[in-house]
Design a protein around this motif. Structure first.
Motif, PDB file in Angstrom:
ATOM      1  N   VAL A   1       0.843  -1.205   0.000  1.00  0.00           N
ATOM      2  CA  VAL A   1       0.000   0.000   0.000  1.00  0.00           C
ATOM      3  C   VAL A   1       0.873   1.247   0.000  1.00  0.00           C
ATOM      4  O   VAL A   1       0.643   2.196  -0.756  1.00  0.00           O
ATOM      5  CB  VAL A   1      -0.959  -0.003   1.212  1.00  0.00           C
ATOM      6  CG1 VAL A   1      -1.690   1.330   1.325  1.00  0.00           C
ATOM      7  CG2 VAL A   1      -1.960  -1.154   1.100  1.00  0.00           C
TER       8      VAL A   1
ATOM      9  N   VAL B   1      -4.761  -2.855  -2.572  1.00  0.00           N
ATOM     10  CA  VAL B   1      -3.974  -1.653  -2.843  1.00  0.00           C
ATOM     11  C   VAL B   1      -4.753  -0.696  -3.734  1.00  0.00           C
ATOM     12  O   VAL B   1      -4.852   0.501  -3.456  1.00  0.00           O
ATOM     13  CB  VAL B   1      -2.630  -2.050  -3.509  1.00  0.00           C
ATOM     14  CG1 VAL B   1      -1.925  -0.826  -4.086  1.00  0.00           C
ATOM     15  CG2 VAL B   1      -1.741  -2.772  -2.503  1.00  0.00           C
TER      16      VAL B   1
ATOM     17  N   LYS C   1      -6.251   2.998  -2.848  1.00  0.00           N
ATOM     18  CA  LYS C   1      -5.849   4.149  -3.653  1.00  0.00           C
ATOM     19  C   LYS C   1      -7.066   4.882  -4.205  1.00  0.00           C
ATOM     20  O   LYS C   1      -7.143   6.108  -4.183  1.00  0.00           O
ATOM     21  CB  LYS C   1      -4.953   3.687  -4.804  1.00  0.00           C
ATOM     22  CG  LYS C   1      -4.317   4.854  -5.534  1.00  0.00           C
ATOM     23  CD  LYS C   1      -3.375   4.395  -6.632  1.00  0.00           C
ATOM     24  CE  LYS C   1      -2.607   5.601  -7.179  1.00  0.00           C
ATOM     25  NZ  LYS C   1      -1.840   5.234  -8.370  1.00  0.00           N
TER      26      LYS C   1
END
Ligand code: SRM
Ligand code: SRM
Ligand code: SRM
Ligand code: SRM
Ligand code: SF4
Ligand code: SF4
Ligand code: SF4
Ligand code: SF4
Ligand code: SF4
Ligand code: SF4
Ligand code: SF4
Ligand code: SF4
Lengths: 366, 424, 366, 424
Positions: free
Chosen positions: A155, A303, A307
């Motif tokens: 991440v 991830v 985001k």
């Protein structure tokens, strides 16, 4: 006297507690203790605190993996010796702060840090994504549903530009906990990454009575899903799978009830919590994504979803709005719409305080 | 430098701009077999998507009931060097200031006696020494106490290692001396920290102001948060300097370019109590309405400062979800002066612990006990007076347990008399 | 055919329901149904609704005791015949609305009403205290802790000036319920007057088994205070007084468990609830005063406390702020300070959702 | 005209400007002995500070399970004329429009067959005929059905008498036809209204808009509240007229003097979603952000009107505190068109009732059933799709009951296989 394994009581020292707090403080801190007047963030990762005495203390914050080796600590020491008279500290979010009292050493320090590859990224101040508070995962714990360090690394790689800049509307605090015990205290984070199980424990009937206190196991279940049961010869327990919500508390009490499962386990994402009392009050994190499978080594779905949340927030929030404040302003209906996350049954609370989360007004947006 | 195990999945975690724990541990693996095996074990966990540590075993140092987390690998035949891999929690110096001397010596010791891996720091605040064998526990403890002046932190049904924000050491906003408070509590309650005497774990955390940089309100059974009860100090000239664009708003937290602060929309309108006014020249704060949220101060740190009559708000009960759901701490003492030796505070702590030790069930956190017994019982036991500052709202449910002492005749009634007035 | 008590089924009509809604509507309402364009309150108690067709309907609202005799209904009819072609309605808060379609009859109607002593007070519109929604009390019910009509009369006498004017910052809705069953739905009122018991039920052991279903009685108790018990010969129940919060639900199920008690019973006052979704969302009423003794015939302490709350609100609130909005703005600490009401243990919730009411922030006012 | 009992306490309630029920009943007492005794009984209640009615007895009319509340005095020897004093609930015409003819005839009947006392109206909405004897119940019912075209309302574990706000009959804001809906539901569900078939009571209430003038959201198991999903209609000229002081703001609700509306502070700043803008000439509403709270519309009723694509939000579960605490209704259908014969709505109602009749415990309101089973089960049973509009916030507790159907392999696991990877 030296340590004698056969005589533990010899010369034993106990209950001395930690070194007194000022033992390792740099002189400038001791001299200006309680006299700090104001501070400024000169650039992402670099703070200056100015004292009533005129003294200036520069702090350079660098990201750290938290799971660090003694070699890395020695690297840190090398830097601190060069530029900081050997002084440094760690922050409450596991970043390293190099404490510079000589202004002339600031730029050389920054240059040095930058020259060392990806070991010492400078940032994490102000309106950034700072280090992810996290826990053990597969590195050390016995109850995780996910790894910690690998997810965090993945991440942070993706959000790196937000660590080294002040581009966000407000600070974004991400935390990870690898199981519902929530050692990372993710329950009040802007974004929380939580390891979850989805299969009820199995019961090793032949071990239960040997390795566990059955009454404690029964008491451990928040939903009272566990009952005593005799299975053949064995005193054991039975679990009403329909009542199980996979918290793992029974496993904490009893090793003969493992839940970890490669297919069952994964990640739930939570958003909109905060701790500070600034403008708005502390808030719990709320469920955003009920489940994402474990995808080692780099957890791409997790991830990308994190985001997406961060960037949707960055695009839509007003300055000073934490993620939770932003959502409170636009409404959850818009949060799900804009992030493209599907709203599902799992989002609707069904535990003890569930009714306090239902929409008891006609005020909502179409 | 070929390692014992191939780690194709972990290797993926060496890429990217964020520091890689894999690269770091690989570097160690060359000299530490434990690190080498640990990498192999991790790779296997990545393959299985399941961890490979057994359920914790009870190990520790003599006379202590905590500070060590026992851990055994569930495939010792494959990874013998992490067959035992216990964690030692070492109580950090408050606010985590170090010099390189102490760190280097700790590293040397841990290379010698442990895996060479650490967490700097654990979520509670300890220095976490990650991975050693049972026979090393006592020697490590001996070295810590004798050579480092250090001691173990908490685990189990103990007081846990207290921690605070950086406070007055480097923060201009701190209303209390977080380090001194944390150190004092840690020392005063060494026994509780090292020997299980509680129904479950208990945590103290102290933040110097409402920003709460140690997240005390979310994760401490007793949260100590600095505040003031007089007025925000205002330097009107500096306010004008912010408005005029001479000072960087928010101390540069959202960009260090100089710009004119739009004081109306960025400060006045965001004040949660709307207790400020700006007439173009002077800033007026109606302090009696201020809830000390820190917003205006953080936006104009060179113009506004907390008041001078400082102390702490004491809140209790925060915890993670297990068993009865997560809780934030709740106000039980709106304001208390916090000066050494903190007698009033400790009296409170001890009353609170007495109640918890008497009434708390096994594995019942303080917050859960209060949930179960009611805040009323807690306040009574701690001899605190109910105050509207303790609630966001008074009750809305009408199920009131009236006190019989306040009812004429208490719970007594005369059925005969009643039936003389009312036929059945 | 006429009614024959010995043959109920003869010519029996059932399930015909109420008269269709338009049966008694004045022609102007039928003609302009769905065409109303706007309205105006000409003076307190007098509304005009204007239709897209140009038609104007005047409604004159008068307060009523709700517990009214057929004679009073006939008086109302007399007025309606004179000025309203015989049409009128009752509001959802038990006021009478005279429906005037001929503008010329409006002033004569108002004059007539005013000439009739205290029978027909005109008001209750806009930012007023309108009629108090209430319940039976000692007039008809078996579980009341207080009377209803007498308390309402006493309070309305004292607040009368707020009924006939638009002086308040917003509308103030007062409701009364004589026991925790809350037939007056007081749980969402600006001010709620609630009858409360404070002594646990007695148990008439010799009657319980005869007149009650013991399992239903036990199930009725929200706090599980009731257990079955054999008392001498009798199958009966026992009550754990420490767990009793005097809700009376057991009495609802079982006449042999009376709780009414002249000394024990009285009034709790609640504030800050609302129903409408205008600006703020619907809110529950919150406890202001845990207990005021029954003081018939005019309940002076209750009356004065209600008045104090109304007038403190009137002095402090901004226009459009309902009582709950006002308190949310100034904070509960200020509410108690300004009204002079003492904050006590009873104010702190200790039932199922209690923890959601605690102050989990450092934001409060000294 | 001396009455049988002295009523010194009640007499105090004849004073003051508000209508006096005592004066009213005294007037009746001259001709109705029941009223005379009722006054005596009330006076005694005032003396004792205790009511004097016995616990309700079960009385009713043949074939109905509700509509009558049995009531007996607990001192019949003193007050024989109210020894029986049963209430009859008569289903009001929706929105309570009457003409004097029907009222006069009702009065005549009630003088003849009952006490002459009424509640106009009961809290649920019925015409409440207060006080008669058992032998009068059937004759009253006969007259109601034959001579008045009227019927009894609900009581007991029945559907209760539905009620709505005045709606389109006299209100410019109504987005649904409350009378037609209430009437249709009342007629469709006569059987449920008259014969106990439910675990407990069930209430419908319908308000034409978010002002909710019948308090549906607070006291109906099923609340139907009108709304729209297109745009607020704006007459810009009229907006300017308000700002210019030509029209009375808020339709005179806070004073009928003409004054200039301060549109910024009184409207724009109070809009809960801040979705309006005023540039001095034109009002802009960002309707996609509007939550249809009615504030702007009520302040400028001659300038703003609800949209034209109207329907209702359906909410369920409101109730008083007994047993599990008071509840407000919660959104389960954000928007539904409401046009006769309301087929979609009734399908929903019947699914909801099926669930409740199947799963509901004795005396468990729908809201409590949903609390117990979870909103998820309710939505499933009613074939509704989860929607963020149903919650103020998604869950914050992590105790998620994942559906085994979505988990690879469901709840099945292979212990042997597991133990081949992990030693115990
Ligand atoms: C160093 C550290 C304290 C320590 O003892 O280690 C610290 C230091 C400062 N914090 Fe903090 N905070 C630190 C953790 C926190 C935490 C705890 C956490 O994240 O777990 C919080 C609460 C987070 C939350 O609400 O969820 C926290 C909420 C704040 C806030 C409130 C911001 C907000 O919008 O809510 C401020 C004020 C501000 O920045 O505007 C603040 C302000 C500050 C100031 C400006 C105080 C000062 O005058 O020196 C410091 C520099 C801020 C910066 O980095 O931009 N600090 N701060 C911690 C650094 C963590 C890191 O490495 O990233
Ligand atoms: C090491 C650490 C995580 C980390 O990687 O930093 C940790 C690790 C464990 N925690 Fe924790 N907790 C750690 C901080 C926390 C925190 C955060 C905090 O203290 O601020 C919390 C949330 C706050 C709280 O106390 O509620 C936390 C809430 C839990 C819980 C849930 C407690 C609850 O009441 O809900 C458990 C379960 C239990 O106690 O059985 C738990 C249990 C555990 C155990 C002992 C596992 C278990 O089931 O017995 C973990 C051992 C892991 C291992 O093998 O090393 N750990 N644990 C943290 C302690 C390091 C240190 O001393 O500095
Ligand atoms: C006649 C009646 C409907 C009926 O079917 O009988 C009615 C009629 C109107 N209501 Fe109402 N409301 C009526 C009970 C209610 C209720 C229900 C209650 O009090 O039990 C509410 C919800 C109360 C609450 O929130 O606790 C109610 C909340 C409103 C509001 C919202 C006001 C607010 O500040 O929250 C408005 C809008 C306004 O007045 O600004 C409104 C507006 C109106 C308007 C202006 C609607 C219109 O355009 O005709 C009507 C005249 C208002 C007035 O009296 O000033 N009506 N109104 C009810 C009169 C009761 C009475 O006799 O006093
Ligand atoms: C007559 C009336 C009060 C009034 O003076 O207006 C009334 C009177 C009684 N209600 Fe009610 N309720 C009346 C409207 C309400 C309302 C308001 C509403 O319907 O909008 C409520 C709150 C909303 C709700 O339904 O939750 C209400 C909530 C209760 C409750 C608590 C129910 C709960 O779930 O919490 C009970 C207790 C029970 O059912 O056992 C109750 C029980 C009773 C009983 C039958 C007493 C009992 O314990 O059995 C009362 C009979 C009084 C009598 O002797 O006349 N009554 N009751 C209202 C019905 C008149 C009508 O038909 O128009
Ligand atoms: S969160 Fe769970 S799995 Fe992770 S360290 Fe804590 S107890 Fe272990
Ligand atoms: S995992 Fe949790 S819910 Fe499931 S049986 Fe174990 S303790 Fe109960
Ligand atoms: S909590 Fe307050 S005093 Fe402590 S470091 Fe943060 S801003 Fe400074
Ligand atoms: S500290 Fe917060 S509440 Fe107080 S004046 Fe500043 S912004 Fe307002
Ligand atoms: S509130 Fe209670 S006492 Fe009053 S009418 Fe309803 S049930 Fe009877
Ligand atoms: S009054 Fe209520 S709490 Fe008390 S015993 Fe009866 S049902 Fe239980
Ligand atoms: S609820 Fe809306 S539509 Fe119905 S009367 Fe009130 S304002 Fe009019
Ligand atoms: S109806 Fe309410 S939310 Fe919509 S624009 Fe008007 S004030 Fe704003």
């Amino acid at each position: 006297m030296a340590f004698d394994p056969n005589n533990l009581l010899q010369d034993r020292i106990t209950d001395i507690g930690p070194p007194k707090y000022d033992t390792f403080m740099p002189p400038i801190v001791k001299e200006n203790w309680g006299k700090w007047k104001y501070h400024e963030i000169i650039q992402p990762g670099v703070l200056v605190h100015v004292s009533e005495t005129g003294a200036e203390l520069f702090s350079v914050r660098v990201g750290a993996a938290r799971l660090i080796s003694t070699d890395l600590i020695r690297d840190i020491c090398e830097v601190a010796d060069k530029y900081c008279d050997g002084y440094l500290r760690f922050t409450t979010r596991n970043n390293v702060e190099f404490l510079v009292s000589d202004k002339n050493k600031l730029q050389p320090l920054l240059d040095d840090l930058k020259s060392r590859g990806n070991w010492f990224p400078i940032g994490g101040t102000g309106h950034s994504v700072t280090n992810i508070v996290h826990t053990q995962g597969w590195a050390h714990c016995h109850t995780p549903a996910i790894d910690a360090s690998g997810v965090v690394k993945s991440v942070m790689d993706e959000l790196f530009e937000y660590f080294v800049s002040h581009k966000l509307p407000a600070q974004v605090r991400i935390a990870l906990a690898c199981c519902l015990n929530m050692c990372g205290a993710v329950h009040c984070s802007d974004i929380a990454i939580l390891g979850v199980h989805r299969k009820p424990p199995f019961i090793e009937h032949d071990r239960v009575a040997n390795v566990c206190e059955i009454p404690l196991v029964i008491a451990a279940c928040p939903t009272a899903a566990i009952k005593p049961k005799k299975v053949g010869e064995y005193k054991s327990v039975e679990i009403n799978n329909n009542r199980c919500m996979f918290c793992g508390n029974c496993y904490t009490m009893c090793p003969a009830l493992p839940l970890a499962d490669g297919e069952g386990d994964g990640i739930a994402l939570w958003v909109g919590g905060k701790v500070s009392n600034v403008i708005s009050q502390p808030m719990f994190s709320k469920l955003a994504v009920p489940f994402i499978p474990n995808e080692p080594p780099r957890w791409p779905t997790t991830v990308q979803t994190v985001k997406k949340i961060v960037e949707t927030y960055a695009a839509g929030a007003r300055r000073y709005e934490r993620i939770g404040d932003w959502i409170n302003r636009i409404g959850w209906e818009r949060f799900f719409e804009r992030t493209g996350i599907e709203f599902k049954h799992e989002h609707i609370d069904d535990y003890r305080l569930a009714m306090t989360t239902w929409r008891t007004t006609t005020q909502f947006k179409f | 430098m070929a390692l014992k195990f191939k780690t194709p999945m972990l290797d993926e975690l060496e890429k990217g701009p964020w520091p890689s724990f894999v690269t770091d541990v690989k570097r160690m693996a060359a000299k530490k077999p434990a690190c080498e095996d640990w990498l192999g074990l991790m790779e296997m966990s990545y393959e299985h998507k399941e961890g490979h540590w057994k359920h914790g075993g009870i190990v520790g140092v003599f006379g202590y009931g905590g500070g060590v987390i026992g851990r055994y690998c569930d495939r010792p035949e494959l990874f013998p060097n992490v067959a035992h891999f216990h964690t030692m929690r070492v109580n950090q110096p408050a606010s985590k200031f170090y010099n390189t001397d102490i760190l280097r010596r700790l590293c040397e010791m841990w290379d010698r006696r442990g895996s060479g891996l650490t967490n700097m720091h654990g979520s509670t605040g300890d220095i976490v020494l990650l991975g050693t064998t049972t026979d090393q526990l006592e020697p490590v403890f001996y070295e810590l106490t004798h050579d480092f002046g250090m001691d173990l932190g908490g685990s189990g049904s103990n007081l846990r290692t207290p921690e605070g924000c950086i406070g007055k050491a480097r923060c201009e906003w701190s209303c209390i001396d977080t380090q001194a408070i944390i150190y004092d509590l840690t020392m005063e309650y060494q026994d509780a920290l090292h020997r299980p005497m509680f129904p479950y774990k208990f945590k103290f955390k102290a933040s110097g102001c409402a920003c709460d940089c140690v997240a005390a309100i979310a994760r401490a059974d007793c949260s100590i948060i600095g505040t003031w009860r007089d007025n925000i100090r205002i330097d009107q000239e500096a306010v004008r300097a912010y408005v005029g664009g001479e000072l960087v708003p928010h101390a540069g937290a959202h960009g260090s370019e100089k710009r004119k602060l739009d004081i109306q929309t960025e400060v006045i309108d965001l004040c949660p109590t709307r207790c400020m006014e700006w007439d173009g020249k002077n800033l007026k704060i109606w302090d009696e309405d201020c809830t000390r949220c820190m917003h205006c101060i953080r936006i104009m740190p060179r113009a506004l400062r907390p008041g001078l009559d400082t102390g702490a708000t004491i809140l209790v009960g925060a915890k993670a979800p297990i068993l009865e759901g997560a809780q934030l701490s709740s106000v039980v003492i709106p304001f208390m002066k916090m000066e050494p030796p903190y007698g009033e505070f400790k009296e409170f702590v001890e009353k609170m612990w007495d109640l918890w030790m008497e009434e708390g069930k096994n594995r019942e956190r303080l917050g859960e006990l209060i949930q179960r017994m009611g805040l009323r019982e807690f306040l009574k036991a701690c001899e605190l007076t109910p105050d509207p500052r303790m609630v966001n709202t008074p009750r809305f449910n009408p199920y009131i347990f009236y006190d019989p002492a306040e009812v004429p005749g208490g719970w007594e009634r005369d059925l005969k008399d009643f039936r003389s007035r009312h036929q059945a």
